[in-house]
Design an enzyme around this catalytic site. Structure first.
Site, PDB file in Angstrom:
ATOM      1  N   ARG A  22      50.766  60.119  -8.173  1.00 20.03           N
ATOM      2  CA  ARG A  22      50.317  60.582  -9.492  1.00 20.03           C
ATOM      3  C   ARG A  22      50.335  62.108  -9.387  1.00 20.03           C
ATOM      4  O   ARG A  22      49.638  62.688  -8.550  1.00 20.03           O
ATOM      5  CB  ARG A  22      48.926  60.054  -9.807  1.00 20.03           C
ATOM      6  CG  ARG A  22      48.851  58.536  -9.592  1.00 20.03           C
ATOM      7  CD  ARG A  22      48.071  57.812 -10.635  1.00 20.03           C
ATOM      8  NE  ARG A  22      47.920  56.406 -10.266  1.00 20.03           N
ATOM      9  CZ  ARG A  22      48.373  55.402 -10.985  1.00 20.03           C
ATOM     10  NH1 ARG A  22      49.001  55.606 -12.121  1.00 20.03           N
ATOM     11  NH2 ARG A  22      48.188  54.160 -10.595  1.00 20.03           N
ATOM     12  N   CYS A  23      51.200  62.726 -10.164  1.00 25.56           N
ATOM     13  CA  CYS A  23      51.479  64.152  -9.977  1.00 25.56           C
ATOM     14  C   CYS A  23      50.876  64.983 -11.101  1.00 25.56           C
ATOM     15  O   CYS A  23      51.319  64.905 -12.248  1.00 25.56           O
ATOM     16  CB  CYS A  23      52.997  64.350  -9.914  1.00 25.56           C
ATOM     17  SG  CYS A  23      53.491  66.061  -9.946  1.00 25.56           S
ATOM     18  N   ASP A  62      53.631  53.284 -18.476  1.00 32.39           N
ATOM     19  CA  ASP A  62      53.754  54.032 -19.726  1.00 32.39           C
ATOM     20  C   ASP A  62      53.517  55.527 -19.522  1.00 32.39           C
ATOM     21  O   ASP A  62      54.169  56.362 -20.164  1.00 32.39           O
ATOM     22  CB  ASP A  62      52.852  53.455 -20.818  1.00 32.39           C
ATOM     23  CG  ASP A  62      51.388  53.437 -20.410  1.00 32.39           C
ATOM     24  OD1 ASP A  62      51.124  53.456 -19.196  1.00 32.39           O
ATOM     25  OD2 ASP A  62      50.522  53.411 -21.306  1.00 32.39           O
ATOM     26  N   ILE A 120      52.548  46.363 -12.838  1.00 38.49           N
ATOM     27  CA  ILE A 120      52.062  44.997 -12.633  1.00 38.49           C
ATOM     28  C   ILE A 120      51.300  44.472 -13.846  1.00 38.49           C
ATOM     29  O   ILE A 120      51.081  43.283 -13.975  1.00 38.49           O
ATOM     30  CB  ILE A 120      51.149  44.902 -11.386  1.00 38.49           C
ATOM     31  CG1 ILE A 120      49.949  45.821 -11.541  1.00 38.49           C
ATOM     32  CG2 ILE A 120      51.914  45.174 -10.106  1.00 38.49           C
ATOM     33  CD1 ILE A 120      48.808  45.468 -10.599  1.00 38.49           C
ATOM     34  N   ASP A 121      50.887  45.380 -14.739  1.00 38.42           N
ATOM     35  CA  ASP A 121      50.007  44.972 -15.840  1.00 38.42           C
ATOM     36  C   ASP A 121      50.733  44.259 -16.979  1.00 38.42           C
ATOM     37  O   ASP A 121      50.103  43.622 -17.809  1.00 38.42           O
ATOM     38  CB  ASP A 121      49.304  46.209 -16.431  1.00 38.42           C
ATOM     39  CG  ASP A 121      48.464  46.936 -15.398  1.00 38.42           C
ATOM     40  OD1 ASP A 121      48.064  46.279 -14.416  1.00 38.42           O
ATOM     41  OD2 ASP A 121      48.232  48.144 -15.554  1.00 38.42           O
ATOM     42  N   ARG A 127      43.865  46.481 -16.676  1.00 36.43           N
ATOM     43  CA  ARG A 127      43.304  47.512 -17.574  1.00 36.43           C
ATOM     44  C   ARG A 127      43.155  46.989 -19.007  1.00 36.43           C
ATOM     45  O   ARG A 127      42.478  46.019 -19.225  1.00 36.43           O
ATOM     46  CB  ARG A 127      44.152  48.783 -17.514  1.00 36.43           C
ATOM     47  CG  ARG A 127      44.001  49.476 -16.180  1.00 36.43           C
ATOM     48  CD  ARG A 127      44.736  50.779 -16.170  1.00 36.43           C
ATOM     49  NE  ARG A 127      46.154  50.604 -16.417  1.00 36.43           N
ATOM     50  CZ  ARG A 127      47.057  51.556 -16.239  1.00 36.43           C
ATOM     51  NH1 ARG A 127      46.675  52.746 -15.843  1.00 36.43           N
ATOM     52  NH2 ARG A 127      48.325  51.332 -16.457  1.00 36.43           N
ATOM     53  N   ASN A 158      69.803  22.006 -14.893  1.00 38.31           N
ATOM     54  CA  ASN A 158      71.072  21.559 -15.480  1.00 38.31           C
ATOM     55  C   ASN A 158      70.885  20.687 -16.717  1.00 38.31           C
ATOM     56  O   ASN A 158      71.774  19.916 -17.073  1.00 38.31           O
ATOM     57  CB  ASN A 158      71.878  20.780 -14.424  1.00 38.31           C
ATOM     58  CG  ASN A 158      71.154  19.531 -13.951  1.00 38.31           C
ATOM     59  OD1 ASN A 158      69.952  19.421 -14.124  1.00 38.31           O
ATOM     60  ND2 ASN A 158      71.878  18.606 -13.360  1.00 38.31           N
ATOM     61  N   ARG A 189      77.212  16.389 -15.504  1.00 41.03           N
ATOM     62  CA  ARG A 189      75.758  16.381 -15.649  1.00 41.03           C
ATOM     63  C   ARG A 189      75.195  17.794 -15.752  1.00 41.03           C
ATOM     64  O   ARG A 189      74.356  18.225 -14.940  1.00 41.03           O
ATOM     65  CB  ARG A 189      75.117  15.654 -14.460  1.00 41.03           C
ATOM     66  CG  ARG A 189      75.622  14.233 -14.295  1.00 41.03           C
ATOM     67  CD  ARG A 189      75.291  13.665 -12.938  1.00 41.03           C
ATOM     68  NE  ARG A 189      73.850  13.585 -12.717  1.00 41.03           N
ATOM     69  CZ  ARG A 189      73.054  12.668 -13.224  1.00 41.03           C
ATOM     70  NH1 ARG A 189      73.574  11.723 -14.010  1.00 41.03           N
ATOM     71  NH2 ARG A 189      71.776  12.675 -12.962  1.00 41.03           N
TER      72      ARG A 189
HETATM   73  P1  ATP Z   1      50.610  52.585 -13.989  1.00 33.35           P
HETATM   74  O1  ATP Z   1      50.793  51.720 -15.187  1.00 33.35           O
HETATM   75  O2  ATP Z   1      50.886  51.882 -12.735  1.00 33.35           O
HETATM   76  O3  ATP Z   1      49.314  53.341 -13.947  1.00 33.35           O
HETATM   77  P2  ATP Z   1      51.786  54.948 -15.065  1.00 33.35           P
HETATM   78  O4  ATP Z   1      53.179  55.438 -15.066  1.00 33.35           O
HETATM   79  O5  ATP Z   1      51.180  54.646 -16.396  1.00 33.35           O
HETATM   80  O6  ATP Z   1      51.740  53.719 -14.086  1.00 33.35           O
HETATM   81  P3  ATP Z   1      50.253  57.404 -14.760  1.00 33.35           P
HETATM   82  O7  ATP Z   1      49.316  57.817 -13.699  1.00 33.35           O
HETATM   83  O8  ATP Z   1      49.755  57.337 -16.146  1.00 33.35           O
HETATM   84  O9  ATP Z   1      50.857  55.991 -14.286  1.00 33.35           O
HETATM   85  O10 ATP Z   1      51.532  58.373 -14.748  1.00 33.35           O
HETATM   86  C1  ATP Z   1      52.220  58.639 -13.545  1.00 33.35           C
HETATM   87  C2  ATP Z   1      52.652  60.088 -13.520  1.00 33.35           C
HETATM   88  O11 ATP Z   1      53.490  60.362 -14.649  1.00 33.35           O
HETATM   89  C3  ATP Z   1      51.521  61.088 -13.646  1.00 33.35           C
HETATM   90  O12 ATP Z   1      50.906  61.353 -12.404  1.00 33.35           O
HETATM   91  C4  ATP Z   1      52.231  62.314 -14.170  1.00 33.35           C
HETATM   92  O13 ATP Z   1      52.890  62.994 -13.142  1.00 33.35           O
HETATM   93  C5  ATP Z   1      53.278  61.712 -15.090  1.00 33.35           C
HETATM   94  N1  ATP Z   1      52.767  61.697 -16.473  1.00 33.35           N
HETATM   95  C6  ATP Z   1      51.990  60.785 -17.054  1.00 33.35           C
HETATM   96  N2  ATP Z   1      51.719  61.120 -18.322  1.00 33.35           N
HETATM   97  C7  ATP Z   1      52.318  62.300 -18.550  1.00 33.35           C
HETATM   98  C8  ATP Z   1      52.401  63.204 -19.665  1.00 33.35           C
HETATM   99  N3  ATP Z   1      51.824  62.921 -20.825  1.00 33.35           N
HETATM  100  N4  ATP Z   1      53.116  64.317 -19.519  1.00 33.35           N
HETATM  101  C9  ATP Z   1      53.736  64.603 -18.357  1.00 33.35           C
HETATM  102  N5  ATP Z   1      53.670  63.808 -17.276  1.00 33.35           N
HETATM  103  C10 ATP Z   1      52.981  62.692 -17.360  1.00 33.35           C
END
Ligand code: ATP
Length: 950
Positions: free
Chosen positions: A263-264, A294, A340-341, A385, A710, A926
Site C-alpha cells: 500500500r503506497c 478498487d 478476495i472480496d 469489508r 457433457n 454423448r
Molecule cells: P484491496 O481491495 O485488497 O484493499 P485495493 O486496491 O482497494 O485492494 P488500496 O489500499 O485501496 O487497496 O489501494 C492500493 C494502493 O493503490 C494504495 O496504497 C495507493 O498506492 C493506490 N491508490 C489507492 N487509491 C488511490 C487514489 N485515489 N489515488 C492514487 N493512488 C491510489
C-alpha cells in the site's frame, strides 16, 4: 498454415540465415515468419545449437521454394531498429521476396500495427498497369525485407497478372480473424508492457502475471514486472524488471503475489506519480497493467488522466526531453481486478474470491465436525469489508444457520429474538451444531456494527449454548489458487495484453472482467465509480439499492439462502396443493449431488410439499426403494461427496412398465433427476414413452451432475469444478515430482468421455505443455510437433535445472495413441534428453468433498428446479380440464416443455426442454454439439509457447 498458401518466393536467393541473440527474439522471429506462411520443417536442438529451418513451399514452377534458417546465437550482434522517420529504401535490405498477394500482406501488417513503408515504382506503361509495388518491413530482428509483386521492377510482366501464380489469400485473412500468435511494434520500437500487483494480495495474481508476461512476449512485446506495487513504480531502478518466458515458471501454483504488493502512500500524491511517470519513460514502458482492488484501479485511472500534465512537468523540470515526451505521449492502462472480496462492480467475479471461499469452506467444514462433537455453536467472522459475497456464499456452501452481510442487515429491531428462535428450532429438530457467519463489515439497519463477539455473547446468554468465536483472518487469503482462479486470471491476463495492443488515446482505460461466463472489457472508471455507489447506498440505508448494485445472482442467492432456513416465510403454511416430488440420482457419482438433494428436500418441505428420495437410481425405483424425506434427513449432506441416495447408470428402459407403475404407486407428481448424460437420456426415454405410460406425463427436471460436463443445455454441471480441482492437485504433485527428478514429462490421463472439457480446463490450470482431446484426436504430425517442442524446451533449460512438464490426455482422445503409447514415443524420441511417465488419475477425479462452487451451484439449481416443477404442476392442475390425460393426477400433461434440463448460462439459470435440446446434442458421442470452452484450449497452447498449435 493452409496447404494451398503459396504466395511468396525469395528471389534468386537459395536461403537466408538469421541470428537471434535471445530466446525471445528467436521465438518471435520464428512465429513472425510462420504467420507469413512459412512452415517450420526442422528444429535443431542440442547443447551447441538451437535453430529452426523454415520453408515456404511453392506449387508452381515459376516461384521457387524459399528456405530460411533462424539460429539462436547469444553472441549474435543485435541490430538496432531503423527509425520510422527514415526512407527505408536507402537501408540495405537482407532479401527481396516476390509475392502475388502483396495486398494481403500489407493488410496483415496494418492489422497487427506492424510498421512498414510502401512505395510504387512506376513502369514505362503510360497507364501504370505494370507499376511495381514494394513493401519495406523489418522482421523482429530488425532485418529489412522487401516484399514486391514483381521479381524485378524492370521486368514488364507483373506476377499478379498471371493466372498460373494466383494463390488464395486465405491464410493471412483467416489468421487475422483468429488470435494472432505474435506481434506488433509501436511505430518503430517494440512495445514494453509492465504489470504490477497492488493492494491486498489475492490468490491468482501470479497466474495473471504469468499470462501477461507470456502473452506479451508471444505478441512480440517486452514484458516487465514492477515489484512491490506502486511503490516499485515510484522507486524505479531494480524494482522494474524485464521478464523472460521462464521467469514466470511455477507461478501458477503459488499463492499471494511473487512480484510483491504494497500500500503506497507516495502514489496517492502527485509528486509520487510524477516520479513514477519519470521511471516509466526512462524504462521506455508505455503500457501498464494493474492487478488490484478498487483503490489500485482508482489510482491507475488517475495516473492515466494526469499523464500528459506529468510529462509536461517532467520536461519543464528537465527530467525528460521533449522527444521522450512526444514518444511516450500516450499511456495505456488496463485494470485486472484482483481482490478476495468480490466487491468490484461491472464484473461477476474477481481474481482470488473463489480461492478465498475455498479456504473459508475448508475451515468451516473443519469447525463443523468439532461443533457437532461437542454440540457447540460457532460464530465465524469472514473478510469482505462492505461486500457480503464471501459471507453469503460461505453460508450457502456450508449450510450455515444464520449469516450477516452489510448489504442486507437483519430486518427489524427484534432480529436477535428471531435469530435465537431460528437456532432454537434447528436445535429442537436435533441439530447438534450451530454455525453463524458474519462478514467483518456487517451492520444492523441502524448502521451499527454487528460483531462476532456480540453474537457469541448473545448465543451464550440467551440460548445457553457453548459458543465459540473464530475470526478466520488472513488464513482466508493464503494458499495456492483454486482451478477457477487460475483459469480466470490466465484468460484475463491474455485479454489485458490484447486490450493494450488494441488501445488508442481516445479509448477510455478498460477493466477486464467476467460477465455471463465471458471475459469482458468495461470502462475502468465507470466500474470504480459504480463500486463506490454500494458503500454510499449502505450509508444512506438504501439496502435495496445496495443489493441491486451487486451482480445479478446475488439477490437471488440471498433469497434462496433464506428459503432454505426454517424462518423462511412459507414454512409451516399449507400450499393449495401439496405435491409429492421424487428425487433420483442417475449416472456416475458427482460432487454436488448431495448438496442438490439437500436443498431440494428442505426447500420443498419449507413450501409444504413432500419430497421423496429414490435409492439406487432406476433399479431402486423398480424395486420400490422410495421414502419420504424429512428436513433433518439431509443434515450434513452439503459437504459430502458421492451420492447418499445411491446412483448408477441404468436407464428406465430397464423396465419402463415397472418404473411407471412405481411412480403411480407412490403417487409421485413430479420427478427431479440429478445426474449426468444418463439422466438426460433417461428423460428422453420417458418423454418418448409418454404415449404408452401416462405416469411419464408428469413434470420432470434434470439437474446436470457429472464431472465430464457433457450434458447439453448448461455451461457447467455439478461436480466438474470439484473434479478440476482434484486433477489440478494431482498434476501439481506430479509436476513437482517431475521437476525434482529432472527432465521428466508426465502424460496424465483424465476422464471426460468424448468431451475434452476436463483435459482443457485442467491443462490451463496446471500449465500443461499439450492437451489431447477427443474433439481433435491425436496423430503422428501432432506427436512429432510435441516431441520437437519438448526437445527444444529441455535444451533451453538451464544447466542442472529442469522444469517438470505435464501433458494431459483425455481418455477418449484416440484409440490408437493410448497414454502408454504416447509416453513411450516421447521417451524414445527424447533420446535420453528427457524421460516420460504416465499417470492415470481414475476415480480420484470425482473428488472428495464438493468444491464451494459446486455446492453453491447445487443449491441454486435445486431451488430453481423445484420452482420449475411446482409451476408446471400447478399450471397444469389449474388448466386440468383442457389438458389432462384423464388417466392420472391433474399434473399429467404431454407438454414437451414439462421435461427440461436446468442449466447454468452465465449468471442465469435456464430451463430447456429435453426435446428442444436434441438438435444441440451429439447423442452418439454423448455430449453437446458445441463446446464453449474451446477458446480455453488455445490459451493452454499459447502459454506453453506452442505457437505451432495456436
Ligand atoms: P484491496 O481491495 O485488497 O484493499 P485495493 O486496491 O482497494 O485492494 P488500496 O489500499 O485501496 O487497496 O489501494 C492500493 C494502493 O493503490 C494504495 O496504497 C495507493 O498506492 C493506490 N491508490 C489507492 N487509491 C488511490 C487514489 N485515489 N489515488 C492514487 N493512488 C491510489
Amino acid at each position: 498454415m493452409d496447404d494451398d498458401f503459396e504466395p511468396i518466393a525469395l528471389d534468386q536467393i537459395a536461403n537466408v540465415i538469421l541470428s537471434a541473440s535471445t530466446k525471445e527474439a528467436y521465438h518471435a522471429s520464428v512465429a513472425w515468419f510462420e504467420q507469413l506462411g512459412f512452415r517450420a520443417i526442422m528444429t535443431e536442438s542440442s547443447h551447441e545449437t538451437t535453430a529452426t529451418w523454415l520453408q515456404l513451399f511453392s506449387s508452381t514452377a515459376t516461384i521457387h521454394d524459399v528456405a530460411l534458417k533462424i539460429v539462436l546465437s547469444p553472441s549474435a550482434q543485435v541490430k538496432l531498429a531503423t527509425s520510422s522517420k527514415m526512407d527505408w529504401r536507402i537501408v540495405p535490405a537482407l532479401a527481396t521476396i516476390t509475392t502475388n498477394t502483396l495486398e494481403a500482406i500489407e493488410d496483415h501488417f496494418t492489422s497487427i500495427h506492424w510498421a512498414y513503408q510502401r512505395y510504387t515504382i512506376p513502369s514505362k506503361d503510360p497507364n501504370g498497369l505494370d507499376d511495381c509495388t514494394a513493401i519495406y518491413v523489418h522482421d523482429p530482428l530488425n532485418n529489412l525485407f522487401i516484399f514486391t509483386d514483381k521479381p524485378n521492377p524492370f521486368e514488364s510482366r507483373s506476377r499478379t497478372q498471371t493466372t498460373q501464380d494466383k494463390a488464395p489469400m486465405s491464410t493471412l485473412l483467416k489468421r487475422r480473424s483468429t488470435f494472432q500468435p505474435f506481434l506488433p511494434g509501436f511505430g518503430h520500437r517494440r512495445r514494453k508492457i509492465a504489470i504490477l500487483t497492488s493492494g491486498g494480495d489475492a490468490p491468482g495474481m501470479n497466474a495473471a502475471v504469468r499470462a501477461v508476461v507470456r502473452a506479451a512476449i508471444t505478441r512480440g512485446c517486452d514484458a516487465y514486472a514492477v515489484h512491490e506495487g506502486y511503490q516499485g513504480l515510484v522507486d524505479g531502478g531494480d524494482m522494474i524488471r524485464k521478464m523472460n518466458w521462464d521467469d514466470v515458471q511455477g507461478y501458477l501454483t503459488t499463492g499471494g503475489t511473487v512480484i510483491g504488493t504494497a500500500r503506497c502512500k507516495a502514489f496517492r500524491e502527485r509528486s509520487g506519480r510524477l516520479q513514477a511517470a519519470k521511471n516509466m519513460v526512462k524504462e521506455g514502458i508505455d503500457a501498464l497493467i494493474v492487478c488490484g482492488g478498487d483503490g489500485s484501479l482508482t489510482g491507475a485511472d488517475l495516473f492515466r488522466s494526469e499523464w500528459p500534465s506529468l510529462l509536461v512537468e517532467l520536461v519543464e523540470n528537465e527530467e525528460i526531453t521533449q522527444d521522450d515526451a512526444d514518444e511516450y505521449a500516450h499511456l495505456n492502462i488496463v485494470g485486472l481486478v484482483g481482490s478476495i472480496d468480490n466487491d468490484m462492480s461491472s464484473t461477476d467475479i474477481t481474481i482470488g474470491a473463489v480461492t478465498c471461499l475455498h479456504r473459508i469452506c475448508e475451515c468451516i467444514d473443519s469447525i463443523s465436525s468439532t461443533a457437532s462433537s461437542h454440540s457447540r455453536a460457532f460464530v465465524v467472522e469472514v473478510m469482505g469489508r462492505h461486500c457480503g459475497w464471501l459471507a453469503l456464499m460461505a453460508g450457502i456452501a456450508t449450510g450455515a444457520d444464520f449469516i450477516f452481510i452489510p448489504e442486507r442487515p437483519p430486518w427489524g429491531e427484534d432480529w436477535q429474538d428471531r435469530m435465537c428462535a431460528e437456532i432454537k428450532k434447528h436445535r429442537d429438530l436435533g441439530k447438534r451444531k450451530t454455525i453463524v457467519i458474519v462478514c467483518e463489515g456487517a451492520i444492523d439497519s441502524n448502521l451499527e456494527p454487528i460483531t462476532a463477539k456480540g453474537l457469541m455473547d448473545l448465543l451464550t446468554d440467551r440460548l445457553h449454548l457453548d459458543t465459540r468465536m473464530t475470526i478466520l483472518g488472513h488464513v482466508q487469503r493464503g494458499g495456492k489458487p483454486c482451478a477457477f482462479d487460475r483459469n480466470l486470471a490466465t484468460m484475463q491476463g491474455i485479454e489485458a495484453v490484447e486490450a493494450v495492443l488494441s488501445s488508442s488515446p481516445d479509448i477510455p482505460s478498460p477493466m477486464i472482467g467476467m460477465n455471463e461466463n465471458k471475459i469482458t472489457r468495461t470502462e475502468l472508471m465507470e466500474a470504480v465509480a459504480l463500486t463506490g455507489e454500494v458503500a454510499k447506498a449502505i450509508s444512506r440505508k438504501d439496502f435495496v439499492g445496495a443489493m441491486d448494485l451487486r451482480d445479478p445472482a446475488f439477490n437471488q442467492q440471498y433469497d434462496q439462502f433464506l428459503a432454505l432456513t426454517l424462518s423462511a416465510p412459507n414454512v409451516g403454511k399449507k400450499p393449495q396443493q401439496s405435491l409429492r416430488i421424487a428425487i433420483i440420482n442417475v449416472g456416475a457419482p458427482a460432487c454436488g449431488m448431495n448438496a442438490a438433494v439437500r436443498a431440494a428436500v428442505r426447500y420443498a418441505r419449507n413450501l409444504g410439499h413432500v419430497p421423496l428420495g429414490i435409492n439406487n437410481g432406476f433399479p431402486g425405483l423398480v424395486a420400490g426403494q422410495v421414502k419420504e424425506m424429512e428436513w433433518m434427513d439431509v443434515d450434513g449432506w452439503m459437504s459430502q461427496g458421492g451420492s447418499e441416495l445411491g446412483t448408477n447408470r441404468d436407464q428406465p428402459s430397464l423396465d419402463l412398465g415397472m418404473v411407471s407403475y412405481q411412480l403411480q404407486k407412490f403417487n409421485i407428481h413430479s420427478l427431479l433427476l440429478i445426474g449426468g448424460f444418463e439422466a438426460y437420456t433417461a428423460c428422453l426415454e420417458m418423454y418418448n414413452a409418454r404415449h404408452l405410460y401416462p405416469a411419464f406425463c408428469m413434470p420432470m427436471v434434470h439437474i446436470p451432475a457429472t464431472i465430464s460436463n457433457n450434458v447439453p443445455g448448461t455451461e457447467y454441471s455439478l461436480g466438474c469444478d470439484t473434479s478440476l480441482n482434484a486433477i489440478m492437485e494431482a498434476c501439481d504433485a506430479l509436476k513437482q515430482s517431475a521437476t525434482a527428478s529432472r527432465k521428466r514429462v508426465f502424460v496424465v490421463e483424465v476422464h471426460g468421455g468424448k468431451s475434452g472439457f476436463l483435459a482443457v480446463m485442467s491443462g490451463l490450470a496446471v500449465g500443461a505443455t499439450s492437451v489431447y482431446i477427443p474433439e481433435e484426436g491425436v496423430n503422428l504430425i501432432r506427436l512429432q510437433k510435441d516431441v520437437t517442442h519438448l526437445c527444444q524446451r529441455y535444451s533451453q533449460d538451464a544447466e542442472g535445472k529442469s522444469h517438470g512438464r505435464v501433458i494431459i490426455r483425455s481418455e477418449a482422445a484416440s484409440k490408437t495413441y493410448t497414454t502408454d503409447i504416447i509416453s513411450a514415443i516421447i521417451k524414445e524420441e527424447g533420446h535420453q534428453q528427457f524421460d516420460s511417465r504416465t499417470a492415470t488419475l481414475g476415480h480420484i477425479q470425482q473428488g472428495n468433498s464438493p468444491s464451494p462452487l459446486d455446492r453453491v451451484r447445487a443449491v441454486r439449481l435445486a431451488v430453481c428446479a423445484v420452482d420449475f416443477l411446482l409451476s408446471h404442476a400447478c399450471d397444469i392442475s389449474s388448466s386440468a380440464s383442457t389438458t389432462s390425460t384423464g388417466t392420472g393426477p391433474d399434473v399429467y400433461n404431454k407438454d414437451p416443455d414439462s421435461i427440461a434440463v436446468a442449466g447454468i448460462h452465465g449468471s442465469s439459470v435456464t430451463f430447456t426442454s429435453v426435446e428442444a435440446l436434441l438438435k444441440d446434442t451429439d447423442l452418439k458421442n454423448r455430449k453437446p454439439k458445441q463446446s464453449w470452452w474451446m477458446d480455453y484450449k488455445r490459451a493452454v497452447h499459447l502459454l506453453a509457447r506452442r505457437t505451432d498449435l495456436v
